[in-house]
Structure formats: C-alpha cells, structure tokens
Write a protein that holds these residues in place. Structure first.
Motif, PDB file in Angstrom:
ATOM      1  N   VAL A  16       0.897  -1.166   0.031  1.00  0.00           N
ATOM      2  CA  VAL A  16      -0.095   0.036  -0.115  1.00  0.00           C
ATOM      3  C   VAL A  16       0.784   1.218   0.027  1.00  0.00           C
ATOM      4  CG1 VAL A  16      -1.764   1.370   1.217  1.00  0.00           C
ATOM      5  CG2 VAL A  16      -2.077  -0.896   0.934  1.00  0.00           C
ATOM      6  N   ILE A  17       2.149   1.234   0.570  1.00  0.00           N
ATOM      7  CA  ILE A  17       2.863   2.481   0.848  1.00  0.00           C
ATOM      8  C   ILE A  17       3.506   2.582  -0.496  1.00  0.00           C
ATOM      9  CG2 ILE A  17       5.066   3.191   1.856  1.00  0.00           C
ATOM     10  CD1 ILE A  17       4.213   1.876   4.351  1.00  0.00           C
ATOM     11  N   LYS A  18       3.844   1.610  -0.986  1.00  0.00           N
ATOM     12  CA  LYS A  18       4.699   1.588  -2.412  1.00  0.00           C
ATOM     13  C   LYS A  18       3.540   2.357  -3.530  1.00  0.00           C
ATOM     14  CE  LYS A  18       6.860  -1.444  -5.714  1.00  0.00           C
ATOM     15  NZ  LYS A  18       7.164  -2.562  -6.437  1.00  0.00           N
ATOM     16  N   LEU A  19       2.366   1.818  -3.483  1.00  0.00           N
ATOM     17  CA  LEU A  19       1.321   2.268  -4.307  1.00  0.00           C
ATOM     18  C   LEU A  19       1.070   3.656  -4.092  1.00  0.00           C
ATOM     19  CD1 LEU A  19      -0.441   1.978  -7.013  1.00  0.00           C
ATOM     20  CD2 LEU A  19      -2.190   1.041  -5.270  1.00  0.00           C
ATOM     21  N   SER A  20       1.033   4.446  -3.129  1.00  0.00           N
ATOM     22  CA  SER A  20       0.812   5.405  -2.550  1.00  0.00           C
ATOM     23  C   SER A  20       1.785   6.359  -2.940  1.00  0.00           C
ATOM     24  CB  SER A  20       0.766   5.717  -0.816  1.00  0.00           C
ATOM     25  OG  SER A  20       0.533   6.882  -0.557  1.00  0.00           O
ATOM     26  N   LYS A  21       3.290   6.036  -2.680  1.00  0.00           N
ATOM     27  CA  LYS A  21       4.390   6.889  -3.267  1.00  0.00           C
ATOM     28  C   LYS A  21       4.536   6.936  -4.647  1.00  0.00           C
ATOM     29  CE  LYS A  21       8.234   6.096  -1.271  1.00  0.00           C
ATOM     30  NZ  LYS A  21       9.512   5.514  -0.814  1.00  0.00           N
ATOM     31  N   SER A  22       4.136   5.881  -5.577  1.00  0.00           N
ATOM     32  CA  SER A  22       4.270   5.941  -6.944  1.00  0.00           C
ATOM     33  C   SER A  22       3.429   6.682  -7.525  1.00  0.00           C
ATOM     34  CB  SER A  22       4.315   4.499  -7.410  1.00  0.00           C
ATOM     35  OG  SER A  22       2.842   3.847  -7.244  1.00  0.00           O
ATOM     36  N   GLU A  23       2.303   6.808  -6.989  1.00  0.00           N
ATOM     37  CA  GLU A  23       1.165   7.614  -7.522  1.00  0.00           C
ATOM     38  C   GLU A  23       0.812   8.945  -6.779  1.00  0.00           C
ATOM     39  OE1 GLU A  23      -2.206   5.575  -8.806  1.00  0.00           O
ATOM     40  OE2 GLU A  23      -1.276   3.784  -9.507  1.00  0.00           O
ATOM     41  N   ASN A  24       1.529   9.180  -5.736  1.00  0.00           N
ATOM     42  CA  ASN A  24       1.347  10.243  -4.841  1.00  0.00           C
ATOM     43  C   ASN A  24      -0.121  10.535  -4.500  1.00  0.00           C
ATOM     44  OD1 ASN A  24       2.244  12.668  -3.499  1.00  0.00           O
ATOM     45  ND2 ASN A  24       1.852  13.907  -5.223  1.00  0.00           N
ATOM     46  N   ILE A  25      -0.544   9.438  -4.076  1.00  0.00           N
ATOM     47  CA  ILE A  25      -1.938   9.410  -3.393  1.00  0.00           C
ATOM     48  C   ILE A  25      -2.021   9.128  -2.022  1.00  0.00           C
ATOM     49  CG2 ILE A  25      -3.022   9.077  -5.900  1.00  0.00           C
ATOM     50  CD1 ILE A  25      -3.227   5.982  -4.918  1.00  0.00           C
ATOM     51  N   PRO A  26      -2.937   9.535  -1.246  1.00  0.00           N
ATOM     52  CA  PRO A  26      -3.136   9.184   0.213  1.00  0.00           C
ATOM     53  C   PRO A  26      -3.186   7.197   0.370  1.00  0.00           C
ATOM     54  CG  PRO A  26      -4.700  10.841  -0.573  1.00  0.00           C
ATOM     55  CD  PRO A  26      -4.257  10.477  -1.557  1.00  0.00           C
ATOM     56  N   THR A  27      -2.430   6.903   1.254  1.00  0.00           N
ATOM     57  CA  THR A  27      -2.433   5.419   1.582  1.00  0.00           C
ATOM     58  C   THR A  27      -3.941   4.992   1.925  1.00  0.00           C
ATOM     59  OG1 THR A  27      -2.271   6.158   3.819  1.00  0.00           O
ATOM     60  CG2 THR A  27      -0.109   5.379   2.811  1.00  0.00           C
ATOM     61  N   ASN A  28      -5.018   5.499   2.197  1.00  0.00           N
ATOM     62  CA  ASN A  28      -6.308   4.984   2.148  1.00  0.00           C
ATOM     63  C   ASN A  28      -6.740   4.704   0.990  1.00  0.00           C
ATOM     64  OD1 ASN A  28      -6.242   7.968   2.449  1.00  0.00           O
ATOM     65  ND2 ASN A  28      -8.474   7.786   2.562  1.00  0.00           N
ATOM     66  N   LEU A  29      -6.541   5.690  -0.069  1.00  0.00           N
ATOM     67  CA  LEU A  29      -6.880   5.561  -1.646  1.00  0.00           C
ATOM     68  C   LEU A  29      -6.177   4.392  -2.172  1.00  0.00           C
ATOM     69  CD1 LEU A  29      -8.568   6.528  -3.707  1.00  0.00           C
ATOM     70  CD2 LEU A  29      -6.931   8.290  -4.325  1.00  0.00           C
ATOM     71  N   ALA A  30      -4.793   4.237  -1.748  1.00  0.00           N
ATOM     72  CA  ALA A  30      -4.153   3.129  -2.403  1.00  0.00           C
ATOM     73  C   ALA A  30      -4.544   1.759  -1.986  1.00  0.00           C
ATOM     74  CB  ALA A  30      -2.695   3.385  -2.004  1.00  0.00           C
ATOM     75  N   ALA A  31      -5.015   1.799  -0.667  1.00  0.00           N
ATOM     76  CA  ALA A  31      -5.560   0.448  -0.161  1.00  0.00           C
ATOM     77  C   ALA A  31      -6.932   0.190  -0.817  1.00  0.00           C
ATOM     78  CB  ALA A  31      -5.484   0.465   1.237  1.00  0.00           C
ATOM     79  N   SER A  32      -7.855   1.368  -1.015  1.00  0.00           N
ATOM     80  CA  SER A  32      -9.113   0.933  -1.459  1.00  0.00           C
ATOM     81  C   SER A  32      -8.921   0.585  -2.820  1.00  0.00           C
ATOM     82  CB  SER A  32      -9.895   2.106  -1.554  1.00  0.00           C
ATOM     83  OG  SER A  32     -10.120   2.867  -0.240  1.00  0.00           O
ATOM     84  N   ARG A  33      -7.853   0.901  -3.623  1.00  0.00           N
ATOM     85  CA  ARG A  33      -7.812   0.527  -5.123  1.00  0.00           C
ATOM     86  C   ARG A  33      -7.238  -0.787  -5.290  1.00  0.00           C
ATOM     87  NH1 ARG A  33      -4.816   5.904  -8.249  1.00  0.00           N
ATOM     88  NH2 ARG A  33      -6.596   7.111  -8.076  1.00  0.00           N
ATOM     89  N   ILE A  34      -6.358  -1.239  -4.100  1.00  0.00           N
ATOM     90  CA  ILE A  34      -5.942  -2.746  -4.250  1.00  0.00           C
ATOM     91  C   ILE A  34      -7.404  -3.517  -3.847  1.00  0.00           C
ATOM     92  CG2 ILE A  34      -4.676  -4.243  -2.833  1.00  0.00           C
ATOM     93  CD1 ILE A  34      -2.615  -2.124  -2.662  1.00  0.00           C
ATOM     94  N   ALA A  35      -7.993  -3.202  -2.822  1.00  0.00           N
ATOM     95  CA  ALA A  35      -9.230  -3.925  -2.418  1.00  0.00           C
ATOM     96  C   ALA A  35     -10.347  -3.904  -3.694  1.00  0.00           C
ATOM     97  CB  ALA A  35      -9.921  -3.405  -1.089  1.00  0.00           C
ATOM     98  N   GLU A  36     -10.531  -2.919  -4.092  1.00  0.00           N
ATOM     99  CA  GLU A  36     -11.506  -2.768  -5.308  1.00  0.00           C
ATOM    100  C   GLU A  36     -11.250  -3.633  -6.692  1.00  0.00           C
ATOM    101  OE1 GLU A  36     -11.827   1.325  -5.789  1.00  0.00           O
ATOM    102  OE2 GLU A  36     -13.135   1.754  -4.164  1.00  0.00           O
ATOM    103  N   LYS A  37      -9.832  -3.422  -6.898  1.00  0.00           N
ATOM    104  CA  LYS A  37      -9.304  -4.567  -8.012  1.00  0.00           C
ATOM    105  C   LYS A  37      -9.595  -5.939  -7.788  1.00  0.00           C
ATOM    106  CE  LYS A  37      -5.395  -5.138 -10.910  1.00  0.00           C
ATOM    107  NZ  LYS A  37      -5.531  -6.754 -10.885  1.00  0.00           N
ATOM    108  N   ARG A  38      -9.397  -6.354  -6.485  1.00  0.00           N
ATOM    109  CA  ARG A  38      -9.648  -7.836  -6.256  1.00  0.00           C
ATOM    110  C   ARG A  38     -11.108  -8.146  -6.549  1.00  0.00           C
ATOM    111  NH1 ARG A  38     -10.361 -11.456  -1.035  1.00  0.00           N
ATOM    112  NH2 ARG A  38      -9.890 -13.532  -2.045  1.00  0.00           N
ATOM    113  N   ILE A  39     -11.918  -7.294  -5.789  1.00  0.00           N
ATOM    114  CA  ILE A  39     -13.398  -7.555  -5.738  1.00  0.00           C
ATOM    115  C   ILE A  39     -13.944  -7.674  -7.513  1.00  0.00           C
ATOM    116  CG2 ILE A  39     -15.700  -6.609  -5.354  1.00  0.00           C
ATOM    117  CD1 ILE A  39     -14.349  -5.376  -2.862  1.00  0.00           C
ATOM    118  N   GLU A  40     -13.267  -6.619  -8.264  1.00  0.00           N
ATOM    119  CA  GLU A  40     -13.690  -6.607  -9.599  1.00  0.00           C
ATOM    120  C   GLU A  40     -13.161  -7.931 -10.303  1.00  0.00           C
ATOM    121  OE1 GLU A  40     -15.908  -4.604 -11.050  1.00  0.00           O
ATOM    122  OE2 GLU A  40     -16.121  -4.027  -9.105  1.00  0.00           O
TER     123      GLU A  40
END
Length: 362
Positions: free
Chosen positions: A329-353
C-alpha cells in the motif's frame, strides 16, 4: 429533509450511494431488541462483521455507523485476501444495562433468518459470552470459545496485525523496522489496545496510554510500565506514532492541525473523520497513515480461520502477511502520490472486480 421525501426514500438513497446489497432492521418488543444488520458486498463470500452494541443518539446515527462499518469490512476482507464479503450489525442500547441472554438470542434468530448471508462476531459492547448466546440460535457466528469449537478471542491477532503494520510504517519512515527507542501513543486500552501495549513494551518502546476509564488506565499503565496521559494531551505529545484503538473519527480537522506524529497506525475502525479530505491532509503534512481496515484485519483472519477450520499456525501466517500488504500500500501511495487509504481502496476494489469477472464467466 425535503417535504416530499420520506424516511424510506432516504434510507434507500443511502444504500444506493454506498453500494449496499441489503439492510435488515430488527425489532423485538419482548426483549427490547432494536438492531440493524447491513450487508455491503458478497462478491468474495458471505458477509462477515462484528455486532456492536452502542447507545446511539438516534436511529439515523446507528444506520450511518453500520453502513460505514460494513463497507469497511468489505475492503478489509478483500485486501486481506480472504474469501468473505463485508457486513456489520449494531444493536441500539446500553450494553452495561440493557444486554441480556434473551436479547442476544433474539438477535441470533434474526441472523439465522438470513440463511448464511451474514456471519457475525464480537465487537464494541459485545463479548465472547454474547457470541455463545447467538450460537444457541444460529451457526452463523464466530469468535466463540475454543471449548465450543471456536477460535476464541480475536483480540491478540488484531493487536498482532496492528503491531506488524506499525513495523512496516517505521521501516518506511525511519529506514528500519526496529522499534526499540520509538514512542507510541495508544488511545484506548480495551482488549486490543492492551495486547498492543504489551507487544510494544516487549520491544522497549516508550508507550503513552489514554482511556476514558481512569481505573483501567492506571492498571494497564502500571502493569506494562507505560505512561498514562489525559485525552486532551494526546495530540500535543511529540511521539513518533499515534495508535488509535478506541472509536473512530479521531483524525479530523482539529486534531490534524496539532499532530506531531510521523505515523498513524491503530486498530480503531474509521479513524479518518472524512476519508477523502483527511487522507489527503495527512499526505500533504507528511504523516504516514496505515489504513485501519488493512492493519486491524487480524481479528477477521482469526474468524476466517474458525470458519475454514484452519489452525493457529495458519492464522498466524495469514496475520503476518499484513506486514507485506502494508508495504505494498505504501509503495502504491508513493508511486502515484495518492493517500494511503486511497491506495488501499484501489487494491481491494481491484480484487473484488477481478473475482466478479471470474464469477460472471461461470
């Protein structure tokens, strides 16, 4: 509310906006039970979520809480990699005065009527004993004592996950995950909070503790050689880490302004009062936030192990994955310069989809 709207329209609108599948309102005049069960998503499996008993100021407040908490459970299960959906239940009332065997068993019958679509466990205001009462009416409950074939108290696993999340964040901020010499403020020293204090003190962390129960505060502080502090001092202490382990929304406009922490990582659900706004504010201020539903998933993992028949060894292995998941989550947050909570949500949503796509092809 507009004159031409109705309470039912308002509820349905809330469900539509939050993506919920189902909400069940439970009322039993004989026992005094007033409860709400919210099922957010069942793509990955049956919805699971604890039952919270709280003296809400209004039914609208209870509904808002259960909707937010159940959605959080969906994301928690998804990002943890387990095959369960998200749900939650709230019982409206004072757990110290109104709870009884009859009330909990009545609630268990409502869960039974959902035919396995919702599985519950303990939460704020409920106990392992309450889960025993629910088990008398339905098998769709976890966190029952080991003597009844359950996995027992999930609190140690929740605390372990938070502890590992803290270590992952410390690694990112300070270059090493060694905790000796670091300082942590633990707000709320209930079951999970106390276990976290114990783990931190074993690593020679300087621990400050705060709780609304002053008697318990003094007991825990003395037991673990932690430093008790008043609630109004929490956000002015220059500690390295803030670990909220009580109720949510303690990270808000007012507290962020005075925070001196480098890291926020705790077990409380919904720590950000406004996820979008306050996640961004933390990013801008340079405070690393470990998304609550990611690092507090140890209790959920324990319940999942109970449902699947896994032993303690497998439960520990799954809980230890929280360290690497936090780093991702921290890695994605840094690479896209987005908040960690948004990074975590994207990872979770991708799995569901991704799983939705697989199921649609059956």
């Amino acid at each position: 509310m507009p004159e031409n709207s109705s309470p039912i329209n308002s509820v349905l609108e809330q469900l539509s906006l939050s993506g919920h599948k189902k909400v069940v309102f439970c009322n039993d005049p004989d026992t005094g039970l007033k409860a709400i069960i919210a099922i957010h998503d069942t793509t990955l499996g049956p919805a699971i979520g604890g039952t919270r008993m709280w003296n809400y100021n209004s039914e609208a407040e209870a509904l808002e809480d259960v909707l937010r908490l159940s959605k959080g459970m969906t994301y928690k299960a998804a990002i943890t990699g387990i095959n369960l959906g998200g749900g939650k239940a709230v019982i409206i009332g004072d757990s110290r005065k109104q709870k009884s065997e009859a009330l909990m068993r009545s609630f268990g019958r409502f869960i039974k009527n959902l035919n396995g679509e919702f599985i519950t466990a303990e939460d704020v205001g409920t106990t392992v004993k309450d889960m025993e009462y629910i088990r008398m009416e339905t098998q769709h409950v976890t966190g029952v004592p080991e003597s009844l074939g359950g996995a027992g108290n999930p609190a140690p696993y929740t605390a372990k996950g938070v502890f590992l999340g803290i270590k992952a964040c410390v690694k990112e901020v300070f270059g090493t995950d060694m905790l000796a010499g670091r300082s942590v403020v633990v707000q709320g020293i209930g079951n999970v909070g106390e276990h976290l204090v114990e783990l931190l003190r074993q690593e020679n962390v300087e621990v400050y503790v705060s709780d609304i129960n002053q008697d318990r505060l003094q007991v825990v502080a003395s037991k673990y050689k932690a430093k008790p502090i008043d609630a109004d001092k929490i956000f002015t202490i220059g500690a390295d880490i803030y670990a909220p382990c009580a109720l949510g929304a303690t990270v808000n406009d007012k507290t962020i302004k005075t925070m001196k922490f480098a890291i926020i990582a705790g077990s409380a659900n919904n720590q950000l009062a406004d996820e979008q706004k306050h996640g961004q504010l933390l990013l801008e201020k340079g405070i690393l936030y470990a998304p609550d539903y990611l690092i507090n998933a140890g209790g959920l993992i324990n319940c999942y192990s109970e449902l699947t028949g896994y032993g303690k060894k497998r439960t520990i292995q799954l809980t230890e994955n929280i360290y690497e998941a936090t780093k991702e989550v921290i890695k994605l947050s840094k690479s896209e310069n987005i908040p960690t909570n948004l990074a975590a949500s994207r990872i979770a949503e991708k799995r569901i989809e991704d799983i939705k796509k697989i199921k649609s092809s059956y």
